[in-house]
Motif scaffolding. Structure first.
Motif, PDB file in Angstrom:
ATOM      1  N   LEU A  51       0.832  -1.207   0.000  1.00  0.00           N
ATOM      2  CA  LEU A  51       0.000   0.000   0.000  1.00  0.00           C
ATOM      3  C   LEU A  51       0.867   1.258   0.000  1.00  0.00           C
ATOM      4  O   LEU A  51       0.595   2.212  -0.737  1.00  0.00           O
ATOM      5  N   ALA A  52       1.911   1.258   0.809  1.00  0.00           N
ATOM      6  CA  ALA A  52       2.818   2.410   0.867  1.00  0.00           C
ATOM      7  C   ALA A  52       3.469   2.642  -0.493  1.00  0.00           C
ATOM      8  O   ALA A  52       3.562   3.780  -0.960  1.00  0.00           O
ATOM      9  N   ARG A  53       3.889   1.578  -1.141  1.00  0.00           N
ATOM     10  CA  ARG A  53       4.522   1.708  -2.465  1.00  0.00           C
ATOM     11  C   ARG A  53       3.523   2.171  -3.516  1.00  0.00           C
ATOM     12  O   ARG A  53       3.845   2.993  -4.369  1.00  0.00           O
ATOM     13  N   LEU A  54       2.312   1.637  -3.444  1.00  0.00           N
ATOM     14  CA  LEU A  54       1.271   2.026  -4.401  1.00  0.00           C
ATOM     15  C   LEU A  54       1.008   3.525  -4.336  1.00  0.00           C
ATOM     16  O   LEU A  54       0.881   4.189  -5.364  1.00  0.00           O
ATOM     17  N   TYR A  55       0.933   4.061  -3.118  1.00  0.00           N
ATOM     18  CA  TYR A  55       0.587   5.468  -2.938  1.00  0.00           C
ATOM     19  C   TYR A  55       1.796   6.389  -2.829  1.00  0.00           C
ATOM     20  O   TYR A  55       1.651   7.605  -2.729  1.00  0.00           O
ATOM     21  N   VAL A  73      10.906  10.238  -5.652  1.00  0.00           N
ATOM     22  CA  VAL A  73      11.776  10.879  -6.646  1.00  0.00           C
ATOM     23  C   VAL A  73      12.703   9.867  -7.297  1.00  0.00           C
ATOM     24  O   VAL A  73      13.654  10.252  -7.975  1.00  0.00           O
ATOM     25  N   SER A  74      12.429   8.586  -7.097  1.00  0.00           N
ATOM     26  CA  SER A  74      13.326   7.544  -7.607  1.00  0.00           C
ATOM     27  C   SER A  74      13.416   7.521  -9.136  1.00  0.00           C
ATOM     28  O   SER A  74      14.387   7.015  -9.676  1.00  0.00           O
ATOM     29  N   PHE A  75      12.450   8.086  -9.806  1.00  0.00           N
ATOM     30  CA  PHE A  75      12.434   8.084 -11.272  1.00  0.00           C
ATOM     31  C   PHE A  75      13.171   9.279 -11.873  1.00  0.00           C
ATOM     32  O   PHE A  75      13.374   9.335 -13.084  1.00  0.00           O
ATOM     33  N   LEU A  76      13.615  10.216 -11.044  1.00  0.00           N
ATOM     34  CA  LEU A  76      14.295  11.412 -11.541  1.00  0.00           C
ATOM     35  C   LEU A  76      15.739  11.103 -11.918  1.00  0.00           C
ATOM     36  O   LEU A  76      16.399  10.276 -11.293  1.00  0.00           O
ATOM     37  N   THR A  77      16.220  11.814 -12.923  1.00  0.00           N
ATOM     38  CA  THR A  77      17.634  11.715 -13.288  1.00  0.00           C
ATOM     39  C   THR A  77      18.443  12.476 -12.236  1.00  0.00           C
ATOM     40  O   THR A  77      17.886  13.303 -11.498  1.00  0.00           O
TER      41      THR A  77
END
Length: 92
Positions: A51-55, A73-77
């Motif tokens: 649930l935490a990861r989903l949201y 922000v894990s998807f940011l360069t």
């Protein structure tokens, strides 16, 4: 656990999801998701993490131990991340 149910419902609505959509993404039934939001049932540790990861929030936030909402922000360069950090620093 009432706080958990409230936060789960708020996050689901904020993300524009139905209980059925959440249930399918987590491999649960709609009734189980509904019972979490109604605080009549508690999720397992594994489901709480899902649930935490989903949201995009922490488990502490879901449990009401931390009032700060988290931002994924894990998807940011690296360049984008440094820009975000600079913006945050300017507000401190």
């Amino acid at each position: 656990m009432h706080e958990l149910g409230i936060r789960l419902r708020e996050l689901r609505l904020k993300h524009g999801l139905t209980q059925l959509q959440v249930a399918r993404r987590l491999g649960l039934s709609k009734a189980v998701v509904s019972s979490y939001e109604a605080a009549s049932r508690r999720p397992s540790y594994e489901v709480l993490i899902k649930l935490a990861r989903l949201y995009g929030v922490s488990t502490d936030y879901l449990l009401g131990l931390d009032s700060r909402n988290m931002l994924d922000v894990s998807f940011l360069t690296p360049v984008q991340l440094s820009v975000v950090e600079a913006i945050i620093e300017s507000y401190k």
